[in-house]
Design a protein around this motif. Structure first.
Motif, short mmCIF file in Angstrom:
data_model
loop_
_atom_site.label_atom_id
_atom_site.label_comp_id
_atom_site.label_asym_id
_atom_site.label_seq_id
_atom_site.Cartn_x
_atom_site.Cartn_y
_atom_site.Cartn_z
N ILE A 84 32.28 37.57 34.33
CA ILE A 84 32.74 38.95 34.39
C ILE A 84 32.64 39.38 35.85
N GLN A 85 33.77 39.76 36.44
CA GLN A 85 33.74 40.22 37.82
C GLN A 85 33.15 41.62 37.89
N ILE A 86 32.28 41.84 38.86
CA ILE A 86 31.60 43.12 39.05
C ILE A 86 32.27 43.86 40.21
N PRO A 87 32.70 45.08 39.98
CA PRO A 87 33.26 45.86 41.09
C PRO A 87 32.22 46.07 42.19
N ASN A 88 32.66 46.10 43.43
CA ASN A 88 31.74 46.32 44.55
C ASN A 88 31.03 47.66 44.46
N SER A 89 31.66 48.61 43.82
CA SER A 89 31.06 49.94 43.69
C SER A 89 29.92 49.99 42.67
N MET A 90 29.80 48.95 41.84
CA MET A 90 28.76 48.94 40.81
C MET A 90 27.46 48.36 41.37
N TYR A 134 44.58 34.54 44.73
CA TYR A 134 44.45 33.41 45.67
C TYR A 134 43.68 33.76 46.94
N SER A 135 42.63 34.49 46.79
CA SER A 135 41.83 34.90 47.94
C SER A 135 40.71 33.89 48.19
N ASN A 136 40.34 33.73 49.42
CA ASN A 136 39.24 32.83 49.78
C ASN A 136 37.91 33.60 49.83
N LYS A 137 37.96 34.88 49.54
CA LYS A 137 36.80 35.76 49.62
C LYS A 137 35.87 35.56 48.40
N GLN A 138 34.57 35.65 48.64
CA GLN A 138 33.58 35.58 47.56
C GLN A 138 33.49 36.94 46.85
N HIS A 139 33.39 36.91 45.54
CA HIS A 139 33.25 38.11 44.73
C HIS A 139 31.99 38.01 43.88
N ARG A 140 31.51 39.16 43.43
CA ARG A 140 30.32 39.19 42.58
C ARG A 140 30.75 39.06 41.11
N PHE A 141 30.04 38.17 40.40
CA PHE A 141 30.30 37.94 38.99
C PHE A 141 28.98 37.87 38.24
N VAL A 142 29.06 38.12 36.94
CA VAL A 142 27.97 37.81 36.02
C VAL A 142 28.46 36.61 35.21
N LYS A 143 27.68 35.53 35.21
CA LYS A 143 27.98 34.38 34.38
C LYS A 143 27.21 34.56 33.07
N VAL A 144 27.95 34.65 31.96
CA VAL A 144 27.35 34.86 30.65
C VAL A 144 27.39 33.53 29.90
N THR A 145 26.21 33.00 29.54
CA THR A 145 26.11 31.72 28.85
C THR A 145 25.68 31.95 27.42
N ALA A 146 26.43 31.35 26.49
CA ALA A 146 26.14 31.49 25.06
C ALA A 146 25.56 30.20 24.50
N THR A 147 24.99 30.29 23.32
CA THR A 147 24.44 29.10 22.67
C THR A 147 25.53 28.30 21.97
N LEU A 148 26.54 29.00 21.41
CA LEU A 148 27.63 28.35 20.69
C LEU A 148 28.96 29.05 21.02
N PRO A 149 30.07 28.33 20.93
CA PRO A 149 31.37 28.94 21.25
C PRO A 149 31.70 30.18 20.42
N LYS A 150 31.24 30.25 19.19
CA LYS A 150 31.61 31.40 18.35
C LYS A 150 31.11 32.72 18.90
N TYR A 151 30.14 32.69 19.80
CA TYR A 151 29.60 33.93 20.37
C TYR A 151 30.40 34.45 21.57
N ILE A 152 31.39 33.68 22.02
CA ILE A 152 32.22 34.17 23.12
C ILE A 152 33.70 34.21 22.76
#
Length: 127
Positions: free
Chosen positions: A65-71, A108-126
């Motif tokens: 999930i990309q996080i806006p810079n303002s958040m 297609y930007s080379n710039k780094q962005h802030r994200f939250v990586k969300v990891t689930a236990t099983l595919p059905k949860y995402i």
């Protein structure tokens, strides 16, 4: 072609397709056998032309999930985010959230962005 022991030998193959299924882990693997695990099944072929099927156990599905810079969000918020996601599910399906810097595939930007990586236990949860 005989079974290959990945602890003793390496091999290369060209992956043609991947699918996923959910099952209990085999007893010989050091995993929790009391619950289901996500298993990726990879189909491919070696240089010699032998067909290969690999069962990759305990794959943890994830999304970003990309996080806006303002958040104003940081690593300290991640445990609360896990609790929030799990409160919306019938089971505790989200295992972890982590704050990461990644390049976006959008625009297609080379710039780094802030994200939250969300990891689930099983595919059905995402899904």
């Amino acid at each position: 072609m005989n079974d290959i022991n990945p602890d003793e030998e390496e091999f290369e193959f060209f992956c043609i397709d991947i699918d996923n299924y959910v099952d209990r882990a085999p007893k010989h693997l050091p995993l929790d056998h009391s619950r289901d695990v996500s298993i990726n099944r990879l189909y491919g072929v070696t240089r010699e032309g032998n067909s290969v099927t690999i069962h990759a156990f305990n794959f943890k599905p994830y999304f970003y999930i990309q996080i806006p810079n303002s958040m104003d969000i940081s690593e300290e918020h991640m445990s609360d985010l896990v609790k929030y996601f799990n409160s919306k599910l019938t089971h505790q399906g989200i295992e972890m959230c982590e704050f990461v810097l990644k390049k976006s595939i959008m625009h297609y930007s080379n710039k780094q962005h802030r994200f939250v990586k969300v990891t689930a236990t099983l595919p059905k949860y995402i899904n």
